[in-house]
Motif scaffolding. Sequence first.
Motif, mmCIF file in Angstrom:
data_model
loop_
_atom_site.group_PDB
_atom_site.id
_atom_site.type_symbol
_atom_site.label_atom_id
_atom_site.label_comp_id
_atom_site.label_asym_id
_atom_site.label_seq_id
_atom_site.Cartn_x
_atom_site.Cartn_y
_atom_site.Cartn_z
ATOM 1 N N VAL A 173 0.847 -1.198 0.000
ATOM 2 C CA VAL A 173 0.000 0.000 0.000
ATOM 3 C C VAL A 173 0.880 1.244 0.000
ATOM 4 N N GLN A 174 0.606 2.120 -0.964
ATOM 5 C CA GLN A 174 1.324 3.392 -0.971
ATOM 6 C C GLN A 174 0.507 4.474 -0.238
ATOM 7 N N ASP A 175 -0.788 4.506 -0.510
ATOM 8 C CA ASP A 175 -1.701 5.445 0.157
ATOM 9 C C ASP A 175 -3.114 4.927 -0.096
ATOM 10 N N PRO A 176 -4.150 5.609 0.364
ATOM 11 C CA PRO A 176 -5.500 5.049 0.205
ATOM 12 C C PRO A 176 -5.887 4.752 -1.235
ATOM 13 N N ALA A 230 -10.115 3.385 -1.755
ATOM 14 C CA ALA A 230 -9.734 3.418 -0.349
ATOM 15 C C ALA A 230 -10.562 2.424 0.456
ATOM 16 N N ASP A 231 -9.992 2.011 1.577
ATOM 17 C CA ASP A 231 -10.713 1.200 2.564
ATOM 18 C C ASP A 231 -11.212 -0.122 1.988
ATOM 19 N N GLN A 232 -10.366 -0.756 1.181
ATOM 20 C CA GLN A 232 -10.738 -2.027 0.552
ATOM 21 C C GLN A 232 -9.596 -3.039 0.681
ATOM 22 N N ASP A 233 -9.977 -4.315 0.645
ATOM 23 C CA ASP A 233 -8.977 -5.383 0.601
ATOM 24 C C ASP A 233 -8.632 -5.680 -0.857
ATOM 25 N N ALA A 260 -8.559 3.907 5.308
ATOM 26 C CA ALA A 260 -9.772 4.714 5.203
ATOM 27 C C ALA A 260 -9.383 6.142 4.851
ATOM 28 N N PRO A 261 -10.168 6.802 4.013
ATOM 29 C CA PRO A 261 -9.820 8.170 3.615
ATOM 30 C C PRO A 261 -10.521 9.239 4.431
ATOM 31 N N SER A 262 -11.375 8.831 5.343
ATOM 32 C CA SER A 262 -12.165 9.837 6.063
ATOM 33 C C SER A 262 -12.643 9.237 7.376
ATOM 34 N N ILE A 263 -13.421 10.006 8.096
ATOM 35 C CA ILE A 263 -13.854 9.540 9.415
ATOM 36 C C ILE A 263 -14.821 8.368 9.284
ATOM 37 N N SER B 400 -6.580 4.121 12.090
ATOM 38 C CA SER B 400 -6.434 3.929 10.653
ATOM 39 C C SER B 400 -4.950 3.888 10.288
ATOM 40 N N ALA B 401 -4.641 3.101 9.266
ATOM 41 C CA ALA B 401 -3.261 3.067 8.771
ATOM 42 C C ALA B 401 -2.827 4.483 8.411
#
Lengths: 339, 529
Positions: A173-176, A230-233, A260-263, B400-401
């Motif tokens: 993973v690099q980022d979301p 984001a927020d996925q396998d 996750a990208p947000s709250i 969160s990561a």
Amino acid sequence: MKRETLLPLTVKELRALAAKKGIPKASSLVKAELIEALASSSKNPAPTAKIIAPTTEAKATIKNSATAKKISATKKSATKNNSSAKTKSKKNAPVSKSTRTRKRISLTSPKRKNVLPTAISPKPLNAILSKFISTSSLRVGAPPTPHNPQAPGANPGLPIPDHYGRDRLVLMVQDPLHIFAYWELQAETVARAINDTHGGDPVLVIHTSGNTETRSVDLRGGNYYLSVSADQDYEAELALRSTNGALHVLVRSNKVRTPAPSISQRIDEQWMGIENTEGSFHELLELAGLPGQVAGANSVSRLRDQRLATWNWQHSGVTSISSAVLSSHNRSSSARLSP
Amino acid sequence: MPDGYLMMVLHAHLPFVRHPEDPHFLEERWLFEAITETYIPLLSRLELLVRDGVRARLTMTWSPPLCEMLADPLLQGRYRLHVSRLLELAEQEVHAKQHSPFAEAARMYRDHYRYCLSIYERFQGNILTWVCQLRDLGVIEPITCGATHGFLPLMLTSEARRAQIAIAVRNYRKHFGCDPKGIWLPECGYVPGLEFLLKEQGIRFFFIDTHGVNFGTPRPRFGVYAPVFTEAGVAAFGRDPESSRSVWSAEVGYPGDSLYREFYRDLGYDGDYDYVKSFLHPDGVRRNLGLKYHAVTGKVQLHEKAPYLPAPAFARAMQHGADFVTKRVEQARHLAQVIGRAPLIVSPYDAELFGHWWFEGTQFIESIYRAAQNGGHQILPVSGSEYLGEFPIHQVITPSASSWGDAGYNGVWLNPSNDWIYRHLHAAEERMVALAQRFPNADGYLLRALNQMARELLLAQSSDWAFIMTTATTVPYAVRRTRDHINRFMGLHEQIISNQIQEDSVRDIEWRDSAFQEIDYHIYAGPRR
């Protein structure tokens, strides 16, 4: 509408969108809430992995690299997620762009034109092998040479292996919104697969939340950046796809999850306390001279032994209690921390 | 009752740079500069606070590579030589600049280098002894870090992550005589699940960037203004963005004040070449020497910078320290209305920012504690363990990561400038794990070779190398270090699997890469049963 497509929008734009979609009280929502409301209101299934054209030009993916300028040019330390206190750009050259060819595969962007490369048609075995394998060394997906050329006269470091003699596909993973994939394949593995499939199109198969997408790849490349949700396998396979569409899997990857990208939308609460250890914790604080206690400077060994005897974090446990208990506990304990 | 709590956190770390084969190895100066400009001034100021009865609480990482270097006799000897040479230069400077606007600064440098030498004598070359004293006085809570500051989210195996943490804990025990309660995850790099490895090693709390908490699940009721517990029972403290910005920000940050010392005007570049040549590295290339005589001044060219005057600059740092406290009190009062309780404001920074980059920064730190006390502790300084001891119940979330790198995730350590390293690091991880499981009872040179392989892997994993490649600074050295450690690791691996261990080779590599003498390769075999 996906969260990641909403993220770059301003609050004003989000509110306009929300108003269009009839989301109530849109004008009173903050950005994160607007994004969640819009994402939730969308009927689109979540992470479809729409395949977008790979590009072959090198693309440095470092974002906002200028923030590195606050860091010592010669020292360690992270590029913090904020800007520089002083502009110290003199010693910090801009981040170099890679000169190596890297592939980018977008699995998400709905806006980009879907330009698929020409599929590889079945070819004789030798031709396929020569495409995949450096015949002189029978290497597949050999690691690239280091990106930064050495300064003249600099010690380039000791030699390192080109390959490790195994089949490997790794996702990182690099980022979301981005995953990096690298691989190494043994020549025998590829040759066997080609024999079995009578030649085929090399593809990267990406699995996420019940969806599967395939993408043509160059097996010799071995370094790909994937645009994802984001927020996925995610898991992947390198495979040869035969003319009848059957997949012959060469190697499977590890599983990763994008952040996750947000709250979070979950607001249920659970609270935890330190059971049975509170007493020893206070004793530990006293031993450490905290707060306000003075221990002898040469008493480290004694303190160590006492600490080892009294400290056992393994005994802590989880307690579900109400927040009211929390409030009362904190109120009562706060007095002890007064100076 | 205070309006809020303030946890100042400093992260002191340098990569392990020790080259016994070269008496003038350039990059060893990273350590010498940090000792002279950050660690000694900072510890000195904390000692002053104790003397004056001022309540100070500083949670501070002393990373294992830094501890290993500070305690290393070879580097201690080289440091003494380094400061002695600087003192020699500074004494010449006092004479040369006595009738110039730079006279006060010249005397300041001379006095400071004398002080550094006196500290060296007082602690027999090892300032960790000083840290332990301040720990015993309740001022510093030392915490640990990854064994070599390896970026944990990008490691492939849990065994490799476990080893970074377990070896760090063991190293902390060696240097501090007790177990660490807290850890600074290298680069604040967190992925869900790490907390269970921390718990295995007895770690009670760690730090995480703001969005790591705020994007956690379920939503944290108090945001970053109270710690959270992970499911493992290890607490996570989230970084307060507002106080970070007041120091880091180019627009509103304190260090850009015009009175402060300008980093980029240095005698190493400004001085007559023949005059400074004998104090430069033997290669004769002009570099920073540490004696700087100009102030930030403003947005002017370097040659237009005004003379640096230490007294008003340090007075300004005191004002900024007081201003920082005033703003934290205001922030705490506002937050208390929002969250309904006294907030905890966690303010973490790189230690080397203070003193090395921001020359007056250690005065700023000292002034924070003085201002907090003068204000009746409306904002109360606390350490990590202290806060958890007093407030032991917190919300449970899965953070969160995240990381504290640019953009908040892994991109600084994984991008086209450095992605080539991971296939080698991951291969080394897997080979280390395989051999640790294959040889549960190694002894003799097999044991030494396996332990050395573990050292080489750890040293190659240092996040500093990938970071340097990203920032394109001293890239050749970062590439060289990565390649050297991978090469030595793979060479030892080959010797072991071919059952042809070359004793000379093992001894040579042990001599070159000597960190972590207490290392035990068995940690790579997995959790003990």
